[in-house]
Design a protein around this motif. Structure first.
Motif, PDB file in Angstrom:
ATOM      1  N   UNK A 143     -10.993  46.712  22.170  1.00 56.16           N
ATOM      2  CA  UNK A 143     -11.688  46.814  23.452  1.00 56.16           C
ATOM      3  C   UNK A 143     -13.171  46.954  23.162  1.00 56.16           C
ATOM      4  N   UNK A 144     -13.985  46.166  23.853  1.00 52.93           N
ATOM      5  CA  UNK A 144     -15.430  46.196  23.669  1.00 52.93           C
ATOM      6  C   UNK A 144     -16.102  46.586  24.986  1.00 52.93           C
ATOM      7  N   UNK A 145     -17.107  47.413  24.916  1.00 56.97           N
ATOM      8  CA  UNK A 145     -17.804  47.883  26.105  1.00 56.97           C
ATOM      9  C   UNK A 145     -18.440  46.774  26.912  1.00 56.97           C
ATOM     10  N   UNK A 146     -18.810  45.674  26.264  1.00 59.81           N
ATOM     11  CA  UNK A 146     -19.444  44.565  26.974  1.00 59.81           C
ATOM     12  C   UNK A 146     -18.437  43.753  27.790  1.00 59.81           C
ATOM     13  N   UNK A 147     -17.149  43.951  27.585  1.00 55.45           N
ATOM     14  CA  UNK A 147     -16.139  43.151  28.275  1.00 55.45           C
ATOM     15  C   UNK A 147     -15.355  43.947  29.318  1.00 55.45           C
ATOM     16  N   UNK A 148     -15.889  45.051  29.779  1.00 57.42           N
ATOM     17  CA  UNK A 148     -15.156  45.881  30.731  1.00 57.42           C
ATOM     18  C   UNK A 148     -14.884  45.160  32.049  1.00 57.42           C
ATOM     19  N   UNK A 149     -15.755  44.224  32.431  1.00 54.36           N
ATOM     20  CA  UNK A 149     -15.533  43.484  33.676  1.00 54.36           C
ATOM     21  C   UNK A 149     -14.251  42.666  33.586  1.00 54.36           C
ATOM     22  N   UNK A 150     -13.992  42.041  32.442  1.00 49.37           N
ATOM     23  CA  UNK A 150     -12.758  41.258  32.300  1.00 49.37           C
ATOM     24  C   UNK A 150     -11.528  42.169  32.259  1.00 49.37           C
ATOM     25  N   UNK A 151     -11.651  43.368  31.688  1.00 51.32           N
ATOM     26  CA  UNK A 151     -10.522  44.304  31.684  1.00 51.32           C
ATOM     27  C   UNK A 151     -10.220  44.769  33.105  1.00 51.32           C
ATOM     28  N   UNK A 152     -11.274  45.002  33.895  1.00 51.86           N
ATOM     29  CA  UNK A 152     -11.081  45.393  35.298  1.00 51.86           C
ATOM     30  C   UNK A 152     -10.366  44.285  36.073  1.00 51.86           C
ATOM     31  N   UNK A 153     -10.756  43.054  35.811  1.00 56.65           N
ATOM     32  CA  UNK A 153     -10.117  41.908  36.462  1.00 56.65           C
ATOM     33  C   UNK A 153      -8.627  41.874  36.107  1.00 56.65           C
ATOM     34  N   UNK A 154      -8.299  42.130  34.872  1.00 55.11           N
ATOM     35  CA  UNK A 154      -6.903  42.135  34.420  1.00 55.11           C
ATOM     36  C   UNK A 154      -6.113  43.249  35.121  1.00 55.11           C
ATOM     37  N   UNK A 155      -6.655  44.459  35.143  1.00 52.97           N
ATOM     38  CA  UNK A 155      -5.935  45.584  35.738  1.00 52.97           C
ATOM     39  C   UNK A 155      -5.792  45.460  37.252  1.00 52.97           C
ATOM     40  N   UNK A 156      -6.679  44.686  37.889  1.00 53.42           N
ATOM     41  CA  UNK A 156      -6.606  44.498  39.337  1.00 53.42           C
ATOM     42  C   UNK A 156      -5.585  43.430  39.728  1.00 53.42           C
ATOM     43  N   UNK A 157      -5.054  42.694  38.759  1.00 52.42           N
ATOM     44  CA  UNK A 157      -4.086  41.643  39.070  1.00 52.42           C
ATOM     45  C   UNK A 157      -2.744  42.255  39.468  1.00 52.42           C
ATOM     46  N   UNK A 158      -1.852  41.424  39.995  1.00 50.38           N
ATOM     47  CA  UNK A 158      -0.535  41.898  40.417  1.00 50.38           C
ATOM     48  C   UNK A 158       0.260  42.470  39.249  1.00 50.38           C
ATOM     49  N   UNK A 159       0.146  41.836  38.083  1.00 51.74           N
ATOM     50  CA  UNK A 159       0.855  42.309  36.899  1.00 51.74           C
ATOM     51  C   UNK A 159      -0.131  42.409  35.741  1.00 51.74           C
ATOM     52  N   UNK A 160      -0.703  43.599  35.500  1.00 52.19           N
ATOM     53  CA  UNK A 160      -1.597  43.723  34.347  1.00 52.19           C
ATOM     54  C   UNK A 160      -0.834  43.398  33.075  1.00 52.19           C
ATOM     55  N   UNK A 161      -1.499  42.705  32.179  1.00 52.82           N
ATOM     56  CA  UNK A 161      -0.809  42.313  30.961  1.00 52.82           C
ATOM     57  C   UNK A 161      -1.746  42.148  29.793  1.00 52.82           C
ATOM     58  N   UNK A 162      -1.140  42.008  28.634  1.00 48.08           N
ATOM     59  CA  UNK A 162      -1.868  41.663  27.425  1.00 48.08           C
ATOM     60  C   UNK A 162      -1.576  40.203  27.131  1.00 48.08           C
ATOM     61  N   UNK A 163      -2.514  39.534  26.518  1.00 41.06           N
ATOM     62  CA  UNK A 163      -2.367  38.130  26.195  1.00 41.06           C
ATOM     63  C   UNK A 163      -2.173  37.995  24.692  1.00 41.06           C
ATOM     64  N   UNK A 164      -1.077  37.360  24.312  1.00 38.13           N
ATOM     65  CA  UNK A 164      -0.755  37.133  22.910  1.00 38.13           C
ATOM     66  C   UNK A 164      -1.083  35.680  22.597  1.00 38.13           C
ATOM     67  N   UNK A 165      -1.907  35.471  21.578  1.00 37.05           N
ATOM     68  CA  UNK A 165      -2.301  34.126  21.163  1.00 37.05           C
ATOM     69  C   UNK A 165      -1.585  33.812  19.860  1.00 37.05           C
ATOM     70  N   UNK A 166      -0.790  32.726  19.884  1.00 34.29           N
ATOM     71  CA  UNK A 166      -0.054  32.303  18.689  1.00 34.29           C
ATOM     72  C   UNK A 166      -0.435  30.867  18.350  1.00 34.29           C
ATOM     73  N   UNK A 167      -0.596  30.616  17.065  1.00 34.85           N
ATOM     74  CA  UNK A 167      -0.965  29.276  16.604  1.00 34.85           C
ATOM     75  C   UNK A 167       0.210  28.643  15.860  1.00 34.85           C
ATOM     76  N   UNK A 168       0.574  27.411  16.222  1.00 36.73           N
ATOM     77  CA  UNK A 168       1.668  26.736  15.516  1.00 36.73           C
ATOM     78  C   UNK A 168       1.309  26.488  14.051  1.00 36.73           C
ATOM     79  N   UNK A 169       2.314  26.529  13.197  1.00 40.42           N
ATOM     80  CA  UNK A 169       2.127  26.207  11.789  1.00 40.42           C
ATOM     81  C   UNK A 169       3.347  25.435  11.310  1.00 40.42           C
ATOM     82  N   UNK A 170       3.202  24.711  10.228  1.00 36.75           N
ATOM     83  CA  UNK A 170       4.288  23.865   9.736  1.00 36.75           C
ATOM     84  C   UNK A 170       5.343  24.659   8.977  1.00 36.75           C
ATOM     85  N   UNK A 171       5.002  25.803   8.462  1.00 35.95           N
ATOM     86  CA  UNK A 171       5.938  26.627   7.692  1.00 35.95           C
ATOM     87  C   UNK A 171       6.814  27.452   8.629  1.00 35.95           C
ATOM     88  N   UNK A 172       7.817  28.106   8.063  1.00 38.52           N
ATOM     89  CA  UNK A 172       8.647  29.037   8.832  1.00 38.52           C
ATOM     90  C   UNK A 172       8.050  30.424   8.703  1.00 38.52           C
TER      91      UNK A 172
END
Length: 187
Positions: free
Chosen positions: A66-95
């Protein structure tokens, strides 16, 4: 485990990924991030549970920042119907076929990853304790930014006729004529 500094907080966040059989013949498996484990220890695709062909893994434990400069985006997230965390996954050729890049509470940062089209971005529900932790962070570090109207510069642009007409036409009376019209007239 939780590092506190000036306008910056971190917490390890375990990511639970579910593998289910695909619904089409072109996709053998459907992989989705389904939950987070706040404060989890390190893991590398550890099987948590199995229900028939569906398997849930503790895929990785990235650090939620969490960064102090991004509090506006955190507020936007918490004000939504379902606050959530976003998981970013990158495909790879291996298992396993995905590598967990990050977990973020910022929908704006998640949108940046989603726009590339290369990464899989999943929104998972935010646990209540984590909502309270992020609200406390916002309360401590959010600063409203005042709207400042931009003023025009004082340069007068109406007195000079720069760029009018076509430089390839020599006659002063024909500055608004296009070169194509001149070619038709000459032929």
């Amino acid at each position: 485990m939780i590092r506190n500094e000036k306008s910056y907080r971190t917490m390890p966040m375990g990511v639970v990924v579910r593998r289910r059989p695909g619904v089409t013949r072109w996709v053998a498996w459907d992989w989705r991030a389904v939950a987070v484990l706040p404060g989890a220890g390190p893991a590398d695709w550890v099987e948590l549970r199995r229900e028939g062909p569906a398997i849930e893994y503790h895929a990785a434990t990235p650090v939620l920042e969490l960064h102090g400069a991004e509090t506006e985006s955190y507020r936007h997230n918490l004000a939504s119907d379902m606050p959530g965390l976003y998981v970013v996954m990158r495909p790879q050729k291996a298992e396993p076929p995905f590598r967990v890049l990050l977990v973020t509470a910022s929908p704006f940062e998640a949108q940046d990853y989603a726009e590339s089209g290369e990464d899989l971005v999943e929104k998972v529900p935010m646990p209540d304790g984590l909502i309270a932790w992020i609200e406390a962070f916002i309360e401590e570090f959010h600063r409203e930014s005042l709207f400042v109207k931009r003023r025009r510069d004082k340069t007068r642009v109406d007195q000079v006729e720069d760029g009018i007409g076509d430089a390839r036409i020599a006659q002063p009376g024909d500055v608004y004529r296009s070169p194509a019209a001149r070619r038709r007239r000459l032929s």
